[in-house]
Design a protein around this motif. Structure first.
Motif, mmCIF file in Angstrom:
data_model
loop_
_atom_site.group_PDB
_atom_site.id
_atom_site.type_symbol
_atom_site.label_atom_id
_atom_site.label_comp_id
_atom_site.label_asym_id
_atom_site.label_seq_id
_atom_site.Cartn_x
_atom_site.Cartn_y
_atom_site.Cartn_z
ATOM 1 N N ARG A 37 5.317 15.912 -5.968
ATOM 2 C CA ARG A 37 4.581 14.719 -5.532
ATOM 3 C C ARG A 37 5.185 14.151 -4.245
ATOM 4 O O ARG A 37 4.474 13.802 -3.302
ATOM 5 C CB ARG A 37 4.583 13.644 -6.627
ATOM 6 N N ASP A 38 6.510 14.049 -4.221
ATOM 7 C CA ASP A 38 7.183 13.563 -3.012
ATOM 8 C C ASP A 38 6.921 14.486 -1.828
ATOM 9 O O ASP A 38 6.649 14.032 -0.719
ATOM 10 C CB ASP A 38 8.695 13.473 -3.254
ATOM 11 N N LYS A 41 3.680 14.258 0.159
ATOM 12 C CA LYS A 41 3.538 13.118 1.066
ATOM 13 C C LYS A 41 4.227 13.345 2.406
ATOM 14 O O LYS A 41 4.016 12.577 3.346
ATOM 15 C CB LYS A 41 4.118 11.855 0.411
ATOM 16 N N HIS A 172 1.854 6.664 7.884
ATOM 17 C CA HIS A 172 3.013 7.370 7.331
ATOM 18 C C HIS A 172 4.169 7.350 8.324
ATOM 19 O O HIS A 172 5.329 7.134 7.941
ATOM 20 C CB HIS A 172 2.619 8.814 6.995
ATOM 21 N N ARG A 175 5.704 4.042 8.264
ATOM 22 C CA ARG A 175 6.489 3.875 7.035
ATOM 23 C C ARG A 175 7.875 4.478 7.196
ATOM 24 O O ARG A 175 8.885 3.872 6.806
ATOM 25 C CB ARG A 175 5.731 4.543 5.875
ATOM 26 N N ASN A 179 11.410 2.352 7.149
ATOM 27 C CA ASN A 179 12.471 2.698 6.201
ATOM 28 C C ASN A 179 13.766 3.088 6.900
ATOM 29 O O ASN A 179 14.852 2.888 6.353
ATOM 30 C CB ASN A 179 12.003 3.828 5.278
ATOM 31 N N ARG A 193 1.294 -5.243 -1.624
ATOM 32 C CA ARG A 193 0.625 -3.937 -1.544
ATOM 33 C C ARG A 193 1.244 -3.068 -0.448
ATOM 34 O O ARG A 193 1.424 -1.860 -0.624
ATOM 35 C CB ARG A 193 -0.863 -4.160 -1.278
ATOM 36 N N ASP A 196 4.678 -1.877 -1.554
ATOM 37 C CA ASP A 196 4.545 -0.751 -2.485
ATOM 38 C C ASP A 196 4.332 0.553 -1.714
ATOM 39 O O ASP A 196 4.886 1.597 -2.078
ATOM 40 C CB ASP A 196 3.374 -0.984 -3.443
ATOM 41 N N TYR A 197 3.534 0.481 -0.660
ATOM 42 C CA TYR A 197 3.285 1.675 0.163
ATOM 43 C C TYR A 197 4.577 2.150 0.834
ATOM 44 O O TYR A 197 4.859 3.343 0.882
ATOM 45 C CB TYR A 197 2.222 1.374 1.213
ATOM 46 N N THR A 199 7.722 1.612 -0.154
ATOM 47 C CA THR A 199 8.706 2.114 -1.117
ATOM 48 C C THR A 199 8.229 3.359 -1.847
ATOM 49 O O THR A 199 9.032 4.037 -2.494
ATOM 50 C CB THR A 199 9.047 1.025 -2.151
ATOM 51 N N ASP A 200 6.946 3.686 -1.738
ATOM 52 C CA ASP A 200 6.423 4.889 -2.375
ATOM 53 C C ASP A 200 6.979 6.153 -1.709
ATOM 54 O O ASP A 200 6.986 7.224 -2.302
ATOM 55 C CB ASP A 200 4.899 4.895 -2.304
ATOM 56 N N TYR A 201 7.430 6.011 -0.455
ATOM 57 C CA TYR A 201 8.076 7.135 0.247
ATOM 58 C C TYR A 201 9.214 6.527 1.070
ATOM 59 O O TYR A 201 9.068 6.204 2.233
ATOM 60 C CB TYR A 201 7.077 7.840 1.162
#
Length: 205
Positions: A37-38, A41, A172, A175, A179, A193, A196-197, A199-201
């Protein structure tokens, strides 16, 4: 006081073993599923690419260019294909006891770091490679000093620039940049929201 016979109270050893094995299999499956899954992305995971196809993609790329693909060997899940000073090379990723690490010669294996995810593994070696490149190029006076030659005729493996299977979205890339800039996403003045996006990656590559 009531006593139970050992026959009725004790679970047979073979059953306990099979229950433990089942838990290990479930844990492995969930860990590998999370890794995939990771990877899905990242943009630089190419799936079932062959070694020859990876070589063609990398053959004209600068040293340090890399991609990640499924391993063609049954005992391994993933392989890193990277361009070195001697041409494209492949490095398998080993999965054992819930951890991922690079496959290498037996004497080196105990020194290799282990990671909970494949992306974390790749991130570690990318940051290591980029740091090495920066330190080599900061010698001053024009040309950077050459890297020390690895022993036994081997080549140095650098991983600095991923090859994307498809152009990543601007969201992306943003993001990743955010990070890199902060490890405190939850403190940013952003909608939940969007947090969450981010920290999802939560990787830097």
């Amino acid at each position: 006081m009531t006593c139970h016979s050992s026959d009725s109270a004790e679970t047979p050893r073979s059953e306990r073993r099979s229950e433990t094995d089942a838990r290990v299999v479930d844990s492995d499956q969930s860990r590998i599923a999370a890794a995939v899954r990771d990877l899905s992305k990242t943009g630089w995971y190419w799936g079932s690419l062959t070694a020859n196809e990876a070589r063609k993609i990398l053959q004209d790329a600068p040293e340090g260019t890399f991609l990640l693909r499924d391993s063609s060997q049954r005992d391994y899940l993933f392989t890193i294909s990277a361009m070195t000073s001697a041409g494209p090379t492949n490095l398998r990723i080993e999965y054992k006891e819930g951890k991922f690490k690079l496959d290498s010669v037996v004497l080196v294996k105990p020194k290799l770091k282990q990671f909970d995810s494949v992306v974390h593994l790749v991130e570690h070696y990318v940051l290591l490679s980029r740091t090495s490149c920066r330190s080599n190029s900061s010698g001053g006076g024009g040309r950077p000093p050459p890297s020390p030659a690895p022993p036994n005729g081997t080549v140095q493996l650098l991983m600095t620039t991923p090859v994307y299977a498809a152009t990543p979205s601007l969201q992306h890339l943003c993001r990743i940049a955010i990070n890199k800039a902060t490890g405190r996403v939850q403190d940013l003045p952003l909608p939940n929201r969007l947090k969450d996006y981010l920290t999802d990656y939560a990787y830097h590559v």
